[in-house]
Scaffold this active site. Structure first.
Site, mmCIF file in Angstrom:
data_model
loop_
_atom_site.group_PDB
_atom_site.id
_atom_site.type_symbol
_atom_site.label_atom_id
_atom_site.label_comp_id
_atom_site.label_asym_id
_atom_site.label_seq_id
_atom_site.Cartn_x
_atom_site.Cartn_y
_atom_site.Cartn_z
ATOM 1 N N CYS A 11 0.866 -1.180 0.000
ATOM 2 C CA CYS A 11 0.000 0.000 0.000
ATOM 3 C C CYS A 11 0.904 1.232 0.000
ATOM 4 C CB CYS A 11 -0.990 -0.001 1.169
ATOM 5 S SG CYS A 11 -0.278 0.151 2.810
ATOM 6 N N ARG A 17 -3.260 -0.872 5.443
ATOM 7 C CA ARG A 17 -3.845 -1.878 4.547
ATOM 8 C C ARG A 17 -2.926 -3.067 4.293
ATOM 9 N NH1 ARG A 17 -5.941 1.531 -0.438
ATOM 10 N NH2 ARG A 17 -3.899 2.491 -0.142
ATOM 11 N N ASP A 119 -9.711 2.426 1.541
ATOM 12 C CA ASP A 119 -8.744 2.889 2.525
ATOM 13 C C ASP A 119 -9.504 3.505 3.688
ATOM 14 O OD1 ASP A 119 -6.660 3.920 3.995
ATOM 15 O OD2 ASP A 119 -5.719 4.950 2.309
#
Length: 158
Positions: A11, A17, A119
């Site tokens: 990420c 993430r 996100d």
């Protein structure tokens, strides 16, 4: 014989993430010889995981308390490394910025879905929980596909 010897989730900043994805993968992967790691494309120095990601992870048996961010490097790539990123934009940037980049897919692309992985950054704890729910479903599909490819590869070798 495994198709891949390593999975790297990527990420942007490597604080939420991708560390969550790698931890979920490692908790769920039945064959422990294939483990996941995580990286970011904008990591200036090692820092801990996002506190909300740590809290959600802890509530689900995922330990991110000692996690520290790592920058994606040229040597991370290889024919036996699967690189799963969170967005099409990130994938394009990796192919543009890393000359050694191979086997880079978005997580959803790899499991034959469309779109980017959301996100939760800036959201409340509930948003991080919802994100983790989505990620757990996607990682289950990633593992199933890897196992299917492994079985197919073994059958082709006979």
């Amino acid at each position: 014989m495994l198709t891949y010897n390593k999975v790297i989730f990527v990420c942007r900043s490597n604080t939420c993430r991708s560390p969550m994805a790698a931890a979920i993968f490692n908790n769920c992967m039945p064959k422990k010889e294939l483990q996941a790691e995580s990286r970011g494309v904008v990591v200036l120095f090692p820092e801990p995981a996002n506190p909300k990601a740590v809290a959600i992870g802890k509530s689900r048996g995922i330990d991110l308390e000692e996690y520290r961010t790592r920058q994606l490097e040229e040597e991370d790539f290889g024919e036996d490394v699967l690189v799963l990123v969170m967005s099409d934009k990130l994938k394009a940037g990796i192919y543009e910025d890393y000359k050694e980049a191979v086997n880079v897919y978005t997580v959803k692309e790899f499991v034959e879905e469309i779109g980017d992985v959301g996100d939760p950054y800036g959201g409340d704890l509930a948003a991080y929980g919802e994100f983790c729910d989505e990620l757990e479903q996607l990682i289950a599909k990633v593992i199933a596909k890897i196992e299917k490819e492994e079985i197919k590869g073994r059958q082709e070798n006979f």
